[in-house]
Structures are given as C-alpha cells and as structure tokens.
Design an enzyme around this catalytic site. Structure first.
Site, PDB file in Angstrom:
ATOM      1  N   ASN A  39      24.548  41.276   0.575  1.00  0.00           N
ATOM      2  CA  ASN A  39      23.474  41.739   1.103  1.00  0.00           C
ATOM      3  C   ASN A  39      22.938  41.074   2.427  1.00  0.00           C
ATOM      4  O   ASN A  39      23.332  39.872   2.680  1.00  0.00           O
ATOM      5  CB  ASN A  39      22.353  42.131   0.322  1.00  0.00           C
ATOM      6  CG  ASN A  39      22.141  40.858  -0.621  1.00  0.00           C
ATOM      7  OD1 ASN A  39      21.700  40.074  -0.060  1.00  0.00           O
ATOM      8  ND2 ASN A  39      22.029  41.133  -1.960  1.00  0.00           N
ATOM      9  N   SER A  55      20.836  48.896  -2.018  1.00  0.00           N
ATOM     10  CA  SER A  55      21.680  48.564  -3.608  1.00  0.00           C
ATOM     11  C   SER A  55      22.789  49.524  -3.333  1.00  0.00           C
ATOM     12  O   SER A  55      22.738  50.793  -2.956  1.00  0.00           O
ATOM     13  CB  SER A  55      20.692  48.728  -4.467  1.00  0.00           C
ATOM     14  OG  SER A  55      21.400  48.486  -5.816  1.00  0.00           O
ATOM     15  N   GLU A  86      18.942  41.909  -4.548  1.00  0.00           N
ATOM     16  CA  GLU A  86      18.522  40.462  -4.400  1.00  0.00           C
ATOM     17  C   GLU A  86      17.352  40.385  -3.379  1.00  0.00           C
ATOM     18  O   GLU A  86      16.936  39.451  -2.924  1.00  0.00           O
ATOM     19  CB  GLU A  86      19.767  39.696  -3.972  1.00  0.00           C
ATOM     20  CG  GLU A  86      20.863  39.364  -4.905  1.00  0.00           C
ATOM     21  CD  GLU A  86      20.356  38.480  -6.173  1.00  0.00           C
ATOM     22  OE1 GLU A  86      19.215  38.178  -6.105  1.00  0.00           O
ATOM     23  OE2 GLU A  86      21.325  38.496  -7.004  1.00  0.00           O
ATOM     24  N   HIS A 105      23.739  37.143   2.365  1.00  0.00           N
ATOM     25  CA  HIS A 105      24.162  36.815   0.928  1.00  0.00           C
ATOM     26  C   HIS A 105      25.470  37.284   0.860  1.00  0.00           C
ATOM     27  O   HIS A 105      25.686  38.470   0.791  1.00  0.00           O
ATOM     28  CB  HIS A 105      23.241  37.149   0.060  1.00  0.00           C
ATOM     29  CG  HIS A 105      23.799  36.957  -1.489  1.00  0.00           C
ATOM     30  ND1 HIS A 105      24.332  36.054  -1.913  1.00  0.00           N
ATOM     31  CD2 HIS A 105      23.820  38.102  -2.389  1.00  0.00           C
ATOM     32  CE1 HIS A 105      24.980  36.167  -3.197  1.00  0.00           C
ATOM     33  NE2 HIS A 105      24.653  37.380  -3.613  1.00  0.00           N
ATOM     34  N   HIS A 107      29.528  36.857  -1.396  1.00  0.00           N
ATOM     35  CA  HIS A 107      30.393  36.163  -2.402  1.00  0.00           C
ATOM     36  C   HIS A 107      31.574  35.816  -2.031  1.00  0.00           C
ATOM     37  O   HIS A 107      32.684  35.713  -2.263  1.00  0.00           O
ATOM     38  CB  HIS A 107      30.687  37.308  -3.827  1.00  0.00           C
ATOM     39  CG  HIS A 107      29.459  37.813  -4.165  1.00  0.00           C
ATOM     40  ND1 HIS A 107      29.503  38.726  -5.178  1.00  0.00           N
ATOM     41  CD2 HIS A 107      28.154  37.596  -4.067  1.00  0.00           C
ATOM     42  CE1 HIS A 107      28.409  39.309  -5.503  1.00  0.00           C
ATOM     43  NE2 HIS A 107      27.365  38.465  -4.859  1.00  0.00           N
ATOM     44  N   HIS A 168      27.950  32.404  -8.699  1.00  0.00           N
ATOM     45  CA  HIS A 168      27.517  33.604  -7.920  1.00  0.00           C
ATOM     46  C   HIS A 168      28.032  33.754  -6.527  1.00  0.00           C
ATOM     47  O   HIS A 168      28.763  34.679  -6.116  1.00  0.00           O
ATOM     48  CB  HIS A 168      25.917  33.628  -8.082  1.00  0.00           C
ATOM     49  CG  HIS A 168      25.245  35.126  -7.682  1.00  0.00           C
ATOM     50  ND1 HIS A 168      24.313  35.209  -7.817  1.00  0.00           N
ATOM     51  CD2 HIS A 168      25.984  36.092  -6.899  1.00  0.00           C
ATOM     52  CE1 HIS A 168      23.874  36.378  -7.049  1.00  0.00           C
ATOM     53  NE2 HIS A 168      24.812  36.800  -6.597  1.00  0.00           N
TER      54      HIS A 168
HETATM   55 ZN   LIG Z   1      25.502  38.176  -5.195  1.00  0.00          ZN
END
Ligand SMILES: [Zn+2]
Length: 217
Positions: A39, A55, A86, A105, A107, A168
């Site tokens: 995000n 989301s 988040e 953010h 991954h 995460h």
């Molecule tokens: Zn995440």
C-alpha cells in the site's frame, strides 16, 4: 472553510491522487509488489489528512478516484472503497513524523526474506549509508492491521526512514512520494547485494560498526 482554501484542497487531492497512481504502477513494474499486496499513501499538504490505496486493489491499475481520504487517526473522510488494512501504520507514522509526506509498504521479496531470517539490512554502499546510516531495523512480528503493529512501527520510524516488518514486508517513508518509493527500491537492492556478500564472504563479513568507521573517515 473558505472557498479559496477548499478549492486549493480539491486541486491538491487531484494532484496527489495522480502521483500515487503513477507511483503504484512504478512499484509494480519494479517487482516490489505482486497481486494486491502493498500500500501507498501521501499527505495532502497543509492538512491533517492523507490519501491511501484502497483494500484489495492491485497497485498497477489503481484509479485516482478510488483512493480513500482519511484523517490522522485513520478514519475515512471520503471514498467509495474500503481503506487499506494497514492504514493504522500510515496514520501512526504521520502523527509521529511531521516531515514525512509519503509512506510506502511492500512485500519486496529479498528484503522481506531478511526479516524472516531475522537479519537487519546494513548500508553496505556509501549511497545507502548517506540515506540510512543505521541500516534497516526489524520490527518484531505483530498481526497485520493491528494497533500493536502500528505502535511498534511508529516507535522505530521515529529515527529510521525504512524498517522491515518481521515475516511480513518493509515500510519506507519520505518527504515526497518519489523519495519514499525510491527508498523502497533501494532497500530491496541493498538486501540483494547483502545476500551476495554473505554468500561470498559469510555472515560476519558485514558489520555496522566497521561500516561507520570506514564511511566517516
Ligand atoms: Zn503487507
């Protein structure tokens, strides 16, 4: 609110929305996000509000009008979609760091692997050292979307512009959307380089105290 100020805000929201959408495509093109993960958010200048990705949406095909406007407590002010899960992390960072205008953010796979292996990413190259002299610390695992995670990230981001979330992903911040995205990309690159160094020379080949000595002379 005076109409002039309202007008300014509408223009700022439009401008920031377009920048977020463009940055989302770039994060995807760089391989930092897959599926609907990750995000991104950015403050509306001179307000206590920010725009965030909704989301469940993929980063590469966001539309400006889908972004959600929220306050610094993470409450939705405007938007047809649900806020990113988040959102508490983003709100907590903006409350703690007045200099931060954008939060990203992802991954990012290599950097995320470092968090799983409980290995901090170190600023092995001089350019990264200038940006992150203390490296990228790990925030211990907390449930995604929880207040506990937001609180833990807020504490670490007080004096770090990039952190790893254990098992995460990573979070980077910046004074612009471009700066926060650039740092995300650089942290992933640093993780790849550190992995190669560790393969070539062993885990003990990298040491923050030695790096600080070398780069400060
Ligand atoms: Zn995440």
């Amino acid at each position: 609110m005076k109409s002039g100020k309202k007008e300014t805000n509408i223009n700022a929201i439009k401008d920031i929305s377009e920048r977020i959408v463009k940055a989302g495509r770039e994060l995807h093109d760089q391989g930092l996000v897959k599926g609907n993960s990750g995000n991104i958010s950015a403050k509306i200048p001179s307000t206590d509000t920010f725009l965030i990705k909704p989301s469940g949406r993929r980063m590469e095909n966001l539309k400006p009008e889908e972004l959600v406007l929220v306050d610094l407590q993470g409450n939705k002010i405007r938007g047809e979609t649900n806020v990113s899960v988040e959102t508490p992390i983003h709100a907590a960072i903006y409350r703690a760091r007045k200099d931060v205008q954008a939060v990203v953010h992802t991954h990012a796979p290599t950097a995320t692997a470092f968090g799983i292996a409980k290995t901090e990413i170190l600023p092995l190259q001089i350019e990264l050292f200038m940006l992150l002299p203390n490296g990228v610390p790990i925030v211990p695992f907390k449930t995604p979307g929880s207040k506990a995670l937001a609180d833990a990230v807020q504490k670490k981001v007080a004096d770090h512009d990039a952190v790893i979330l254990e098992n995460h992903g990573i979070v980077t911040v910046g004074s612009t959307i471009a700066a926060a995205c650039n740092l995300n990309e650089m942290v992933e690159e640093a993780a790849k380089i550190q992995f190669l160094v560790m393969m070539l020379a062993g885990r003990d080949a990298v040491n923050l105290a030695e790096l600080k000595k070398k780069f400060k002379t």
